[in-house]
Scaffold this motif. Structure first.
Motif, PDB file in Angstrom:
ATOM      1  N   GLY A  63      -8.663 -16.381  -1.848  1.00 25.51           N
ATOM      2  CA  GLY A  63      -9.319 -15.502  -2.805  1.00 25.51           C
ATOM      3  C   GLY A  63     -10.382 -14.585  -2.232  1.00 25.51           C
ATOM      4  N   ARG A  64     -10.780 -14.770  -0.968  1.00 25.20           N
ATOM      5  CA  ARG A  64     -11.901 -14.025  -0.422  1.00 25.20           C
ATOM      6  C   ARG A  64     -11.657 -13.565   1.004  1.00 25.20           C
ATOM      7  N   LEU A  65     -12.377 -12.513   1.358  1.00 24.72           N
ATOM      8  CA  LEU A  65     -12.471 -12.062   2.739  1.00 24.72           C
ATOM      9  C   LEU A  65     -13.945 -12.109   3.097  1.00 24.72           C
ATOM     10  N   VAL A  66     -14.272 -12.864   4.134  1.00 24.38           N
ATOM     11  CA  VAL A  66     -15.659 -13.035   4.554  1.00 24.38           C
ATOM     12  C   VAL A  66     -15.764 -12.664   6.029  1.00 24.38           C
ATOM     13  N   VAL A  67     -16.770 -11.861   6.356  1.00 22.09           N
ATOM     14  CA  VAL A  67     -17.030 -11.489   7.741  1.00 22.09           C
ATOM     15  C   VAL A  67     -18.495 -11.791   8.025  1.00 22.09           C
ATOM     16  N   THR A  68     -18.736 -12.587   9.060  1.00 24.35           N
ATOM     17  CA  THR A  68     -20.097 -12.874   9.492  1.00 24.35           C
ATOM     18  C   THR A  68     -20.371 -12.115  10.782  1.00 24.35           C
ATOM     19  N   SER A  69     -21.636 -11.844  11.021  1.00 24.98           N
ATOM     20  CA  SER A  69     -22.042 -11.089  12.199  1.00 24.98           C
ATOM     21  C   SER A  69     -23.064 -11.899  12.976  1.00 24.98           C
ATOM     22  N   GLU A  70     -23.007 -11.784  14.285  1.00 24.03           N
ATOM     23  CA  GLU A  70     -23.900 -12.533  15.159  1.00 24.03           C
ATOM     24  C   GLU A  70     -24.718 -11.557  15.996  1.00 24.03           C
ATOM     25  N   HIS A  86      -9.524  -8.872  -4.737  1.00 23.78           N
ATOM     26  CA  HIS A  86      -9.272  -7.795  -5.693  1.00 23.78           C
ATOM     27  C   HIS A  86     -10.392  -6.744  -5.698  1.00 23.78           C
ATOM     28  N   GLN A  87     -11.510  -7.009  -5.045  1.00 22.37           N
ATOM     29  CA  GLN A  87     -12.601  -6.047  -4.943  1.00 22.37           C
ATOM     30  C   GLN A  87     -12.422  -5.090  -3.764  1.00 22.37           C
ATOM     31  N   LEU A  88     -11.447  -5.324  -2.925  1.00 17.67           N
ATOM     32  CA  LEU A  88     -11.210  -4.490  -1.756  1.00 17.67           C
ATOM     33  C   LEU A  88     -10.150  -3.443  -2.075  1.00 17.67           C
ATOM     34  N   ALA A  89     -10.376  -2.221  -1.621  1.00 14.77           N
ATOM     35  CA  ALA A  89      -9.437  -1.129  -1.880  1.00 14.77           C
ATOM     36  C   ALA A  89      -9.015  -0.494  -0.556  1.00 14.77           C
ATOM     37  N   ASP A  90      -7.924   0.218  -0.595  1.00 17.51           N
ATOM     38  CA  ASP A  90      -7.410   0.953   0.563  1.00 17.51           C
ATOM     39  C   ASP A  90      -7.352   0.068   1.814  1.00 17.51           C
ATOM     40  N   VAL A  91      -6.805  -1.117   1.663  1.00 13.02           N
ATOM     41  CA  VAL A  91      -6.693  -2.041   2.790  1.00 13.02           C
ATOM     42  C   VAL A  91      -5.496  -1.633   3.640  1.00 13.02           C
ATOM     43  N   THR A  92      -5.775  -1.306   4.882  1.00 10.73           N
ATOM     44  CA  THR A  92      -4.723  -0.935   5.822  1.00 10.73           C
ATOM     45  C   THR A  92      -4.904  -1.738   7.100  1.00 10.73           C
ATOM     46  N   TRP A  93      -3.801  -2.015   7.764  1.00 10.65           N
ATOM     47  CA  TRP A  93      -3.875  -2.702   9.049  1.00 10.65           C
ATOM     48  C   TRP A  93      -2.720  -2.236   9.918  1.00 10.65           C
ATOM     49  N   THR A  94      -2.977  -2.249  11.208  1.00 10.41           N
ATOM     50  CA  THR A  94      -1.982  -1.830  12.186  1.00 10.41           C
ATOM     51  C   THR A  94      -1.905  -2.875  13.292  1.00 10.41           C
ATOM     52  N   ILE A 109     -16.365  -2.890  -2.374  1.00  7.76           N
ATOM     53  CA  ILE A 109     -16.650  -2.497  -3.748  1.00  7.76           C
ATOM     54  C   ILE A 109     -17.803  -1.487  -3.837  1.00  7.76           C
ATOM     55  N   ASP A 110     -18.685  -1.472  -2.836  1.00  9.37           N
ATOM     56  CA  ASP A 110     -19.797  -0.521  -2.838  1.00  9.37           C
ATOM     57  C   ASP A 110     -19.405   0.844  -2.282  1.00  9.37           C
ATOM     58  N   GLY A 111     -18.139   1.012  -1.895  1.00 11.76           N
ATOM     59  CA  GLY A 111     -17.634   2.293  -1.422  1.00 11.76           C
ATOM     60  C   GLY A 111     -17.735   2.505   0.073  1.00 11.76           C
ATOM     61  N   VAL A 112     -18.240   1.531   0.795  1.00  7.78           N
ATOM     62  CA  VAL A 112     -18.392   1.650   2.243  1.00  7.78           C
ATOM     63  C   VAL A 112     -17.065   1.296   2.917  1.00  7.78           C
ATOM     64  N   ARG A 113     -16.605   2.165   3.797  1.00  9.31           N
ATOM     65  CA  ARG A 113     -15.377   1.921   4.544  1.00  9.31           C
ATOM     66  C   ARG A 113     -15.703   1.089   5.768  1.00  9.31           C
ATOM     67  N   GLU A 114     -15.024  -0.033   5.918  1.00  7.66           N
ATOM     68  CA  GLU A 114     -15.224  -0.945   7.043  1.00  7.66           C
ATOM     69  C   GLU A 114     -14.000  -0.897   7.946  1.00  7.66           C
ATOM     70  N   ARG A 134      -0.151  -9.179   4.464  1.00  2.82           N
ATOM     71  CA  ARG A 134       0.889  -8.655   3.576  1.00  2.82           C
ATOM     72  C   ARG A 134       0.950  -9.471   2.295  1.00  2.82           C
ATOM     73  N   GLN A 135       0.882 -10.792   2.410  1.00  2.00           N
ATOM     74  CA  GLN A 135       0.918 -11.637   1.225  1.00  2.00           C
ATOM     75  C   GLN A 135      -0.322 -11.439   0.356  1.00  2.00           C
ATOM     76  N   ALA A 136      -1.462 -11.209   0.988  1.00  2.00           N
ATOM     77  CA  ALA A 136      -2.700 -11.075   0.228  1.00  2.00           C
ATOM     78  C   ALA A 136      -2.817  -9.728  -0.476  1.00  2.00           C
ATOM     79  N   PHE A 137      -2.360  -8.662   0.175  1.00  3.95           N
ATOM     80  CA  PHE A 137      -2.627  -7.328  -0.356  1.00  3.95           C
ATOM     81  C   PHE A 137      -1.392  -6.545  -0.787  1.00  3.95           C
ATOM     82  N   ARG A 138      -0.197  -6.956  -0.427  1.00  2.00           N
ATOM     83  CA  ARG A 138       0.993  -6.191  -0.785  1.00  2.00           C
ATOM     84  C   ARG A 138       1.918  -6.919  -1.755  1.00  2.00           C
TER      85      ARG A 138
END
Length: 163
Positions: A63-70, A86-94, A109-114, A134-138
């Motif tokens: 249900g979530r995507l979490v990224v931590t930074s060190e 469901h709060q993430l938009a325009d998810v692309t991967w290559t 959700i705040d509009g920042v592209r990561e 693919r299973q999560a977003f497509r």
């Protein structure tokens, strides 16, 4: 003997598949657990970097995507991104098999592209992450399978079952 919660059962195999060091896992696990909760199954854990070249850990659950930074000098861990899928938009991967990694881009959700460069240990792990994304977003009704440690040395796409 007390049964382990879902996070405790699925997080160690995911970190073993990612070949993360024990010290890195120990630094990041507290923040990741707080974000995911006890009942969320971990599908993928991987090292990733951003444009700032900071060391990050990406965790994808059902249900979530979490990224931590060190931080570089003191190695303090902070939360970089914590969002429901469901709060993430325009998810692309290559997927990039030559570099055994995936370039992941998403809009929070705040509009920042990561943009993240997800480094993986081998092509089998890369194709597994590709399938989980693919299973999560497509797939509208796709359910991600939690990580399980296997002893396969396959360079082709591994098979995943939809649960």
């Amino acid at each position: 003997m007390e049964a382990l919660d879902t996070f405790s059962r699925t997080f160690p195999p995911a970190t073993a598949l990612a070949k993360l060091s024990g010290s890195m896992v120990a630094r990041h696990v507290h923040v990741l657990r707080r974000c995911a909760g006890d009942r969320d199954a971990v599908a993928v854990v991987a090292r990733c970097t951003t444009r700032g070249r900071r060391r990050n850990v990406l965790m994808l659950t059902r249900g979530r995507l979490v990224v931590t930074s060190e931080s570089a000098v003191l190695r303090r861990v902070s939360l970089h991104l914590n969002a429901d899928l469901h709060q993430l938009a325009d998810v692309t991967w290559t997927p990039e098999p030559d570099r055994t990694g995936i370039q992941l881009g998403l809009t929070a959700i705040d509009g920042v592209r990561e943009n993240f460069w997800v480094r993986l240990c081998g092509t089998a792990e890369m194709w597994r992450l590709d399938e989980v994304l693919r299973q999560a977003f497509r797939t509208p009704w796709g359910v991600m399978e939690p990580a399980r440690q296997t002893v396969r040395h396959v360079t082709a796409r591994p098979e995943l079952r939809l649960v």
